[in-house]
Design a protein around this motif. Sequence first.
Motif, PDB file in Angstrom:
ATOM      1  N   ARG A 101       0.763  -1.291  -0.185  1.00 39.05           N
ATOM      2  CA  ARG A 101       0.026  -0.017  -0.045  1.00 39.05           C
ATOM      3  C   ARG A 101       1.011   1.262  -0.110  1.00 39.05           C
ATOM      4  O   ARG A 101       0.165   2.417  -0.253  1.00 39.05           O
ATOM      5  N   TYR A 134     -10.166  -2.038  -0.759  1.00 45.89           N
ATOM      6  CA  TYR A 134      -9.527  -0.741  -0.336  1.00 45.89           C
ATOM      7  C   TYR A 134      -8.822  -0.893   1.122  1.00 45.89           C
ATOM      8  O   TYR A 134      -9.708  -1.715   1.918  1.00 45.89           O
ATOM      9  N   ASP A 135      -8.006  -0.340   1.400  1.00 45.53           N
ATOM     10  CA  ASP A 135      -7.438   0.093   2.597  1.00 45.53           C
ATOM     11  C   ASP A 135      -7.215   1.589   3.152  1.00 45.53           C
ATOM     12  O   ASP A 135      -6.592   2.229   2.058  1.00 45.53           O
ATOM     13  N   PRO A 136      -7.222   1.919   4.085  1.00 46.87           N
ATOM     14  CA  PRO A 136      -6.794   3.290   4.364  1.00 46.87           C
ATOM     15  C   PRO A 136      -5.662   3.847   4.074  1.00 46.87           C
ATOM     16  O   PRO A 136      -5.235   4.972   3.947  1.00 46.87           O
ATOM     17  N   ARG A 143     -14.042  -0.545  -2.507  1.00 42.57           N
ATOM     18  CA  ARG A 143     -14.631  -0.530  -0.913  1.00 42.57           C
ATOM     19  C   ARG A 143     -15.844  -1.462  -0.527  1.00 42.57           C
ATOM     20  O   ARG A 143     -16.804  -1.590  -1.546  1.00 42.57           O
ATOM     21  N   TRP A 160     -18.534   1.034   5.307  1.00 36.10           N
ATOM     22  CA  TRP A 160     -18.713   2.492   5.491  1.00 36.10           C
ATOM     23  C   TRP A 160     -18.942   2.707   6.950  1.00 36.10           C
ATOM     24  O   TRP A 160     -19.648   1.791   7.609  1.00 36.10           O
ATOM     25  N   PRO A 161     -18.166   3.404   7.913  1.00 38.05           N
ATOM     26  CA  PRO A 161     -17.102   4.592   7.178  1.00 38.05           C
ATOM     27  C   PRO A 161     -16.005   3.798   7.131  1.00 38.05           C
ATOM     28  O   PRO A 161     -16.096   2.528   7.044  1.00 38.05           O
ATOM     29  N   GLU A 162     -15.154   4.483   6.510  1.00 42.86           N
ATOM     30  CA  GLU A 162     -13.719   3.919   5.759  1.00 42.86           C
ATOM     31  C   GLU A 162     -12.978   3.350   6.924  1.00 42.86           C
ATOM     32  O   GLU A 162     -12.406   2.464   6.653  1.00 42.86           O
ATOM     33  N   SER A 163     -13.186   3.785   8.218  1.00 45.78           N
ATOM     34  CA  SER A 163     -12.348   2.818   9.324  1.00 45.78           C
ATOM     35  C   SER A 163     -12.661   1.643   9.488  1.00 45.78           C
ATOM     36  O   SER A 163     -11.890   0.604  10.043  1.00 45.78           O
ATOM     37  N   HIS A 189     -12.788  -0.510   7.126  1.00 47.97           N
ATOM     38  CA  HIS A 189     -11.985  -1.528   6.151  1.00 47.97           C
ATOM     39  C   HIS A 189     -10.651  -2.286   6.700  1.00 47.97           C
ATOM     40  O   HIS A 189      -9.666  -1.536   7.095  1.00 47.97           O
ATOM     41  N   LYS A 190     -11.013  -3.447   7.420  1.00 45.41           N
ATOM     42  CA  LYS A 190     -10.121  -4.006   8.334  1.00 45.41           C
ATOM     43  C   LYS A 190      -9.595  -5.361   7.675  1.00 45.41           C
ATOM     44  O   LYS A 190      -9.131  -6.038   8.549  1.00 45.41           O
TER      45      LYS A 190
END
Length: 431
Positions: A34, A64-66, A82, A85-88, A90-91
Amino acid sequence: MIVSPPHALIFAESRQRCYTPLMHIGVLTHNYPRFAGDFSGTFVEALCEELAWQQQRVTVWAPYDPAYRRPLDGTVQLRLYRYAWPESLHKLGYMRTMQSDLALRLEAYALSPALFARGIQAVMQDARRDRPDVLHAHWLLPNGFIAAVVSRQLGIPLAISIPGSDAQVARSNPLFRAMARFALRQATLLTANSADLRDAVMQIGADLHRFDMIIYGTDPAALRPDTTGVAALRQQLNIAPDAVVALCVGRMVPKKGFNVLIRALADPILQALPIVGVMVGEGDDKAAWQALASQIGVADRLRWVGTVPKTAIGTYYNLADFLAMPSVSRPADGLNVCVLDAMSCGKPVIGTPVAGNPLAIVDGATGVIVPEQDPATLAAALALLAANPELRQQMGAAARQRIEDELGWPHLARRYIAHFERMTEEPRHNS
């Protein structure tokens, strides 16, 4: 025109450029670097880059990963989807999904349905438009299943590579077994980098005749014998000038067997030999293994350095006198890339006869094979190499030669291309 990467110039004479018509290879993975220095899925990236160098068009789909800080367009096109949601939230993926590589973390069960659904939707949409010639999924789950759905719907040939923990996940519950079985039956080609992994998935429906044992390799130009920075690193780690360095690289999880090495260091046969173990990596068992080292009195023989950026790892391989890879057979694992990386730097390897080690290590020629879970025999092998610098040099040179002749990415990518070409010519099966 495809511009060769800088490292390709070094090995220009040993590489034969592939002049067959371009194929479009669609790759699915949940581990991909990443940012600069990220170790997540470096072996997938290396294969994709090599395929592109050999005139293939490559598109990679990944969740996706932040943490992504890399361009998406390059020699290889990267498409992120993605799924939460929310973006956080994405684990999943990126070496976070498993607990000690034995079972899925609880949050993975909650997020997996969204990842599967969104992955299928994203890949299906792109593949319907771009029509890749072949799909190549790394890991049986989730990517093998996602790719199998797309393959069946669009009639695109499918290859699935099985690197390690996916074999464990696929057998963990009836739903995952059914999904894995569907993917295995849809695939025209299956690859594994150890007999252990091949045998594990054969128990859930894989066809032996669709298998080829293709390891994840290394770049012989990027990792090579080089003493630059070695003296400074030795001083930084407080390693005496006369000490022999045994290097361990990998996640600190049970299948790596690093606890066996720690116990071996306490063997009386090593007491008079100045061996220092350098432990590179993080993982769920690190604290327990550090406690074990203190309990048995070998903590002063170990240096725990944590995660090392990809850009710096070559110095650690060149610092080492040899690599130790004491893998265990439960859970099943594939050949660890560190074995190839160390060999590429001209280092012998001590390994067990599991986890694909025999696919790379030639016992007595490029290293030493010892029984798994046997600290005493491992200690004897450590003593043998520690006391014989000429033997280390001889084995290391043979290891480097094997990488150049057989186990580097240029050779392995050509094997995949040959398979993919056959797959596009054969009539599709829908099992």
